[in-house]
Scaffold this active site. Structure first.
Site, short mmCIF file in Angstrom:
data_model
loop_
_atom_site.label_atom_id
_atom_site.label_comp_id
_atom_site.label_asym_id
_atom_site.label_seq_id
_atom_site.Cartn_x
_atom_site.Cartn_y
_atom_site.Cartn_z
CE LYS A 85 -4.35 -1.39 2.19
NZ LYS A 85 -5.24 -1.09 3.33
CG ASP A 121 -8.62 1.40 3.64
OD1 ASP A 121 -9.50 0.63 3.21
OD2 ASP A 121 -7.42 1.09 3.75
P1 NAP Z 1 -0.28 -2.61 10.48
O1 NAP Z 1 0.08 -1.41 9.67
O2 NAP Z 1 0.65 -3.78 10.50
O3 NAP Z 1 -0.50 -2.09 12.00
C1 NAP Z 1 -0.78 -3.02 13.02
C2 NAP Z 1 -1.11 -2.28 14.31
O4 NAP Z 1 -1.51 -3.26 15.28
C3 NAP Z 1 0.07 -1.52 14.92
O5 NAP Z 1 -0.41 -0.38 15.61
C4 NAP Z 1 0.64 -2.55 15.90
O6 NAP Z 1 1.33 -1.98 16.99
C5 NAP Z 1 -0.65 -3.17 16.42
N1 NAP Z 1 -0.43 -4.51 16.95
C6 NAP Z 1 -0.16 -5.64 16.26
N2 NAP Z 1 -0.06 -6.69 17.09
C7 NAP Z 1 -0.26 -6.19 18.35
C8 NAP Z 1 -0.28 -6.78 19.65
N3 NAP Z 1 -0.07 -8.09 19.83
N4 NAP Z 1 -0.55 -5.99 20.72
C9 NAP Z 1 -0.78 -4.67 20.54
N5 NAP Z 1 -0.77 -4.04 19.34
C10 NAP Z 1 -0.51 -4.81 18.26
O7 NAP Z 1 -1.69 -3.19 10.04
P2 NAP Z 1 -2.92 -2.37 9.40
O8 NAP Z 1 -2.79 -2.40 7.93
O9 NAP Z 1 -3.00 -1.07 10.10
O10 NAP Z 1 -4.17 -3.33 9.76
C11 NAP Z 1 -4.60 -3.47 11.11
C12 NAP Z 1 -5.92 -4.23 11.16
O11 NAP Z 1 -6.93 -3.48 10.49
C13 NAP Z 1 -5.89 -5.60 10.47
O12 NAP Z 1 -6.63 -6.51 11.25
C14 NAP Z 1 -6.62 -5.36 9.16
O13 NAP Z 1 -7.27 -6.53 8.66
C15 NAP Z 1 -7.64 -4.32 9.59
N6 NAP Z 1 -8.13 -3.51 8.46
C16 NAP Z 1 -9.46 -3.60 8.19
C17 NAP Z 1 -9.98 -2.85 7.15
C18 NAP Z 1 -11.45 -2.94 6.86
O14 NAP Z 1 -11.86 -2.57 5.76
N7 NAP Z 1 -12.26 -3.39 7.80
C19 NAP Z 1 -9.14 -2.01 6.38
C20 NAP Z 1 -7.79 -1.95 6.71
C21 NAP Z 1 -7.28 -2.71 7.77
P3 NAP Z 1 2.91 -1.68 16.90
O15 NAP Z 1 3.05 -0.39 16.16
O16 NAP Z 1 3.33 -1.59 18.32
O17 NAP Z 1 3.55 -2.84 16.17
#
Ligand code: NAP
Length: 310
Positions: A85, A121
């Site tokens: 992305k 998004d």
């Molecule tokens: P990302 O960029 O990898 O960010 C992940 C986030 O989660 C970071 O803030 C990370 O914290 C935190 N995290 C991960 N594991 C953790 C844990 N064990 N304890 C506490 N914090 C934790 O991922 P993303 O692209 O933002 O996506 C995040 C979620 O949103 C996913 O589940 C994705 O499927 C969902 N999503 C949904 C939609 C939708 O349309 N519904 C759209 C986009 C994303 P750190 O910074 O400390 O690593």
């Protein structure tokens, strides 16, 4: 065929592909669990469009070639997902203001041979809030997480007139960086950062709580980004971006205190609908797209079963 005439199940809504079919797809690595092919193909068939949506697994080293290939292959566009992305920005001719602020593109449209990048998004997230009647204007919001999805959510809330956005993240430095960057674009919104240890401070002054972390996502469905021993304030609207499972432990914690809840499936469908309309110029059949997503989730090796209790 109209949207109303289509009943679930939607799995029979499969396009037949000929040399005349207009193609779109999703570029990611991996892409096999993406719900987007089922969602968009059901929509194309329901509206009688000769379009098809294909998964496009692209290894990071080949991203530039793949994106340029969209033009060469006559694709109308594509979605872009993890891990491309951000990196895809370097391969596009033009991007929307939303994509620029969020720093990520999730949708490409090929227009007159040029590659235009957008981020649907933020719009999709706001539309999912509007579905439950929540208007962020003038509100105080708390966001869990500071990754890519948090960027889209923070931008969306600021665009919609939120007064304050507090971002809580395990890695505090990331939350601080996100606040600093968002403040550059949205000077009239107060951005604050915190760590998960500060969550107890979320009280009556907060209107919206959003989980943008991946915590609670299949297969780790028994964990929540919210502490088990800390009741969620009942006046909140609580939103979880995780859509697999549709009812997360976090949402269950919110439901037991009487909070309004919003699952991630709504955002998924709405962001897809905005992309659909960008490509086709036609209103997206939301109910069919939602039904196709639910059905695809049930068909995966992580079958969705309704959660009964916290
Ligand atoms: P990302 O960029 O990898 O960010 C992940 C986030 O989660 C970071 O803030 C990370 O914290 C935190 N995290 C991960 N594991 C953790 C844990 N064990 N304890 C506490 N914090 C934790 O991922 P993303 O692209 O933002 O996506 C995040 C979620 O949103 C996913 O589940 C994705 O499927 C969902 N999503 C949904 C939609 C939708 O349309 N519904 C759209 C986009 C994303 P750190 O910074 O400390 O690593």
């Amino acid at each position: 065929m109209t949207e109303k005439s289509i009943q679930s199940p939607t799995s029979h809504l499969q396009p037949s592909i000929t040399a005349c079919t207009t193609l779109v797809g999703v570029i990611g690595w991996p892409v096999e669990h993406s719900l987007s092919p089922a969602m968009h193909n059901a929509a194309f068939v329901a509206l009688g469009l000769d379009w098809a949506y294909v998964p496009l697994p692209v290894y990071p080293d080949h991203l530039g070639e793949a994106v340029r290939g969209l033009r060469a292959l006559g694709f109308a566009g594509a979605n872009v997902t993890v891990p491309h992305k951000q990196a895809v920005l370097a391969h596009l001719d033009d991007i929307s203001q939303a994509a620029q602020v969020i720093g990520a593109v999730n949708t490409i449209a090929v227009r007159d041979g040029l590659l235009y990048g957008d981020n649907t998004d933020a719009t999709g997230f706001l539309a999912s809030l509007h579905d439950v009647g929540f208007d962020p204007a003038g509100t105080y919001c708390a966001v869990l997480g500071a990754g890519g999805a948090a960027r889209a959510v923070a931008h969306a809330l600021a665009e919609a007139g939120a007064r304050q956005v507090r971002i809580y993240n395990r890695t505090l430095a990331r939350a601080r960086d996100l606040c600093r960057e968002m403040a550059k674009f949205h000077g009239d919104v107060r951005f604050e950062s915190g760590s998960p240890d500060d969550l107890a401070a979320i009280g009556d002054d907060t209107d919206l709580l959003v989980n943008t972390t991946s915590v609670g996502m299949w297969p780790d469905t028994e964990v929540s980004p919210w502490p088990r021993d800390l009741p969620i304030p009942g006046q909140l609207t609580v939103c979880d971006l995780v859509y697999n499972p549709p009812e997360t432990l976090f949402l269950s914690q919110a439901r037991v205190v009487g909070a309004e809840t919003v699952g991630g499936l709504g955002m998924l469908v709405h962001q897809g609908a905005v992309a659909f309309e960008l490509w086709t110029g036609r209103p997206a059949p939301l109910a069919i797209m939602r039904a196709a997503c639910l059905e695809a989730l049930q068909g995966q090796d992580a079958p969705y079963r309704p959660r009964r209790q916290v």
